[in-house]
Motif scaffolding. Structure first.
Motif, PDB file in Angstrom:
ATOM      1  N   PRO A 152       0.802  -1.224   0.000  1.00  0.00           N
ATOM      2  CA  PRO A 152       0.000   0.000   0.000  1.00  0.00           C
ATOM      3  C   PRO A 152       0.836   1.275   0.000  1.00  0.00           C
ATOM      4  O   PRO A 152       0.337   2.336  -0.395  1.00  0.00           O
ATOM      5  N   GLN A 153       2.090   1.205   0.426  1.00  0.00           N
ATOM      6  CA  GLN A 153       2.927   2.402   0.384  1.00  0.00           C
ATOM      7  C   GLN A 153       3.421   2.682  -1.035  1.00  0.00           C
ATOM      8  O   GLN A 153       3.788   3.812  -1.351  1.00  0.00           O
ATOM      9  N   GLY A 154       3.400   1.674  -1.899  1.00  0.00           N
ATOM     10  CA  GLY A 154       3.898   1.838  -3.257  1.00  0.00           C
ATOM     11  C   GLY A 154       5.218   1.129  -3.442  1.00  0.00           C
ATOM     12  O   GLY A 154       5.959   0.868  -2.491  1.00  0.00           O
ATOM     13  N   ARG A 155       5.557   0.827  -4.677  1.00  0.00           N
ATOM     14  CA  ARG A 155       6.801   0.133  -4.979  1.00  0.00           C
ATOM     15  C   ARG A 155       8.002   0.992  -4.590  1.00  0.00           C
ATOM     16  O   ARG A 155       8.036   2.202  -4.805  1.00  0.00           O
ATOM     17  N   THR A 156       8.998   0.333  -4.021  1.00  0.00           N
ATOM     18  CA  THR A 156      10.200   1.055  -3.606  1.00  0.00           C
ATOM     19  C   THR A 156      10.890   1.697  -4.809  1.00  0.00           C
ATOM     20  O   THR A 156      11.484   2.781  -4.672  1.00  0.00           O
ATOM     21  N   GLU A 157      10.826   1.053  -5.972  1.00  0.00           N
ATOM     22  CA  GLU A 157      11.467   1.627  -7.152  1.00  0.00           C
ATOM     23  C   GLU A 157      10.888   3.005  -7.481  1.00  0.00           C
ATOM     24  O   GLU A 157      11.635   3.940  -7.803  1.00  0.00           O
ATOM     25  N   LEU A 158       9.579   3.131  -7.389  1.00  0.00           N
ATOM     26  CA  LEU A 158       8.954   4.412  -7.704  1.00  0.00           C
ATOM     27  C   LEU A 158       9.205   5.424  -6.599  1.00  0.00           C
ATOM     28  O   LEU A 158       9.473   6.602  -6.874  1.00  0.00           O
ATOM     29  N   ARG A 159       9.142   5.018  -5.354  1.00  0.00           N
ATOM     30  CA  ARG A 159       9.353   5.968  -4.265  1.00  0.00           C
ATOM     31  C   ARG A 159      10.788   6.499  -4.267  1.00  0.00           C
ATOM     32  O   ARG A 159      11.022   7.681  -3.990  1.00  0.00           O
ATOM     33  N   ARG A 160      11.748   5.654  -4.611  1.00  0.00           N
ATOM     34  CA  ARG A 160      13.136   6.131  -4.713  1.00  0.00           C
ATOM     35  C   ARG A 160      13.274   7.115  -5.877  1.00  0.00           C
ATOM     36  O   ARG A 160      13.926   8.164  -5.749  1.00  0.00           O
ATOM     37  N   ALA A 161      12.670   6.784  -7.015  1.00  0.00           N
ATOM     38  CA  ALA A 161      12.750   7.666  -8.180  1.00  0.00           C
ATOM     39  C   ALA A 161      12.086   9.011  -7.895  1.00  0.00           C
ATOM     40  O   ALA A 161      12.599  10.067  -8.277  1.00  0.00           O
ATOM     41  N   LEU A 162      10.942   8.983  -7.206  1.00  0.00           N
ATOM     42  CA  LEU A 162      10.242  10.219  -6.889  1.00  0.00           C
ATOM     43  C   LEU A 162      11.015  11.064  -5.886  1.00  0.00           C
ATOM     44  O   LEU A 162      11.042  12.302  -6.004  1.00  0.00           O
TER      45      LEU A 162
END
Length: 473
Positions: A152-162
């Motif tokens: 539910p927090q979102g994929r780590t790949e996207l959160r790192r990129a953001l």
């Protein structure tokens, strides 16, 4: 024997005579010529058109130009395309008889011919090639757990990129652990009100989206309007609002009036939040798109523990890509995740991985820069047309975003909207965005979204707008 292309009602040769003269891009000129050939009956319903490569070679155009033109006309209903059947003139696209006598009685179009409503990006500019390539790379590299129940927090790949992208492009101070992926700003409001972070009484700007106010009202959150002026919301009024410990603002580009929150007020609202143990919710809905100078950094950078930052790709990419984000103070991450539930039910994991790859590969930045140029050009063309056709109509606000506000003579807003409807023009009036309890009222105006029309239709949309405007006093 191989079948050759011949002129007939079934198939048409690649030597189709098309007039490619006139203004606009090669793609726009080709689309215009093909429409004309259908209207005049030179391309009969059911006619199969040449393959992209054949027509491109014959006309001296790039293959992608022809492919894009075909795709546009398929989307508009002029052509049809089926696997194994090629591209054909639609059966319903019958030519208009040349002997038809024009109607002398004016009539209102059945539906909008031109769309200049706010909040709509240029859907034809979606980076299809870059997105599909990023999707292939992302899915090939994705671990197996990416295809299980979503976090539910979102994929780590996207959160790192953001975290990297927002830091360098918007001045946001965060780590991946403080980012929660959502499906857009409306979803963010539901989460924040659902977990009680937004509750009771919430200060908002006196002009904004009624849809957002309705969501908050449904969650029993009462919105109290702050008046607006040339420096944005008058945040000094917060001190006089009892029981208010949170405020929702659009600081980079006030929606819809178009001004930024002044530097002193940016600092003042953060100081208010610190002194009241309160929170600021920053809606950065189009912060990447400023044309007269570099974009102003996010208010969140002044105090990441007091400002919640929300963004999405609905303006930069497409509202069809249901991805947004909340950058939260560390203490608020857990309650927001509790409101989301144990599994991701909103944001597609493959889309998250694709967006992460698009950002890390640099393609997202390139797309944003390209759209910044395109939208700046659209705005410049709108302003130039007004200067020539209606110099008494003044655009207000900063050169930014996907819309402009046109100030009208007093008492003319509703009549202009009616005139626009008769021109087949979909348009928003400024008064539609006013909070029902607001004590201030902006001058009559139009909120003109210049991003939505396709390139080939933009000039006609602006022409319809100019015809609907009131004459000079």
């Amino acid at each position: 024997m191989s079948e050759s292309w011949v002129n007939s009602a079934e198939r048409i040769g690649s030597d189709l005579l098309l007039d490619l003269a006139g203004p606009g891009s090669r793609r726009a000129v080709l689309i215009r010529a093909l429409r004309r050939a259908v209207r005049e009956g030179r391309l009969a319903p059911g006619t199969r058109l040449p393959p992209y490569r054949s027509l491109a070679a014959n006309l001296g155009l790039a293959r992608n130009t022809v492919a894009d033109a075909y795709a546009e006309l398929v989307a508009e209903g002029w052509l049809t395309a089926r696997q194994g059947s090629g591209t054909r003139v639609a059966r319903r696209a019958a030519p208009v008889a040349s002997s038809r006598v024009p109607r002398k009685v004016p009539h209102r179009p059945a539906g909008p011919v031109h769309d200049l409503r706010q909040g709509r990006p240029d859907t034809g500019s979606f980076p299809r090639t870059a997105w599909s390539a990023a999707a292939r790379r992302a899915l090939n590299a994705a671990p197996n757990d990416a295809f299980g129940p979503g976090d539910p927090q979102g994929r780590t790949e996207l959160r790192r990129a953001l975290a990297d992208y927002l830091g360098r492009s918007r001045g946001v101070r965060t780590t991946p652990e403080r980012i929660v992926i959502c499906s857009g700003f409306a979803h963010a409001l539901r989460l924040l009100s659902g977990c009680g972070i937004l509750r009771g009484r919430l200060a908002v700007e006196s002009y904004g989206l009624g849809f957002h106010r309705s969501l908050l009202d449904a969650a029993s959150v009462r919105t109290l309007p702050l008046t607006l002026d040339g420096d944005g919301a008058r945040v000094g009024e917060l001190a006089g609002l009892s029981g208010v410990r949170a405020v929702l603002l659009t600081p980079a580009h006030q929606f819809p009036t178009g001004g930024p929150l002044g530097p002193e007020r940016r600092s003042a609202v953060v100081d208010w939040a610190r002194g009241r143990d309160g929170l600021v919710l920053e809606d950065d809905y189009d912060g990447e798109f400023r044309y007269d100078r570099d974009p102003v950094g996010a208010v969140q950078g002044l105090d990441p523990d007091r400002v919640m930052y929300a963004g999405s790709v609905s303006k930069s990419l497409s509202p069809a890509v249901r991805l947004g984000w909340l950058v939260l103070p560390e203490r608020l991450v857990a309650p927001v995740l509790a409101a989301k539930g144990e599994r991701e039910a909103w944001a597609s994991v493959p889309d998250q991985l694709t967006l992460a790859e698009l950002i890390t590969s640099g393609q997202y930045d390139r797309h944003v820069r390209r759209m910044r140029r395109n939208y700046r050009d659209r705005r410049d063309r709108l302003v130039a047309a007004l200067a020539e056709r209606a110099p008494h109509i003044v655009p207000t606000g900063i050169a930014a975003g996907l819309h402009a506000v046109l100030r009208l003579p007093p008492g003319t807003e509703q009549s202009v909207l009616k005139a626009a409807a008769w021109q087949g023009l979909a348009l928003d009036g400024l008064d539609d965005f006013r909070h029902p309890d607001a004590t201030d009222r902006a001058p009559d105006g139009l909120v003109v979204g210049y991003a939505a029309p396709a390139d080939h239709a933009f000039a006609a949309a602006v022409e319809a707008l100019c015809r609907a405007l009131p004459p000079a006093p």
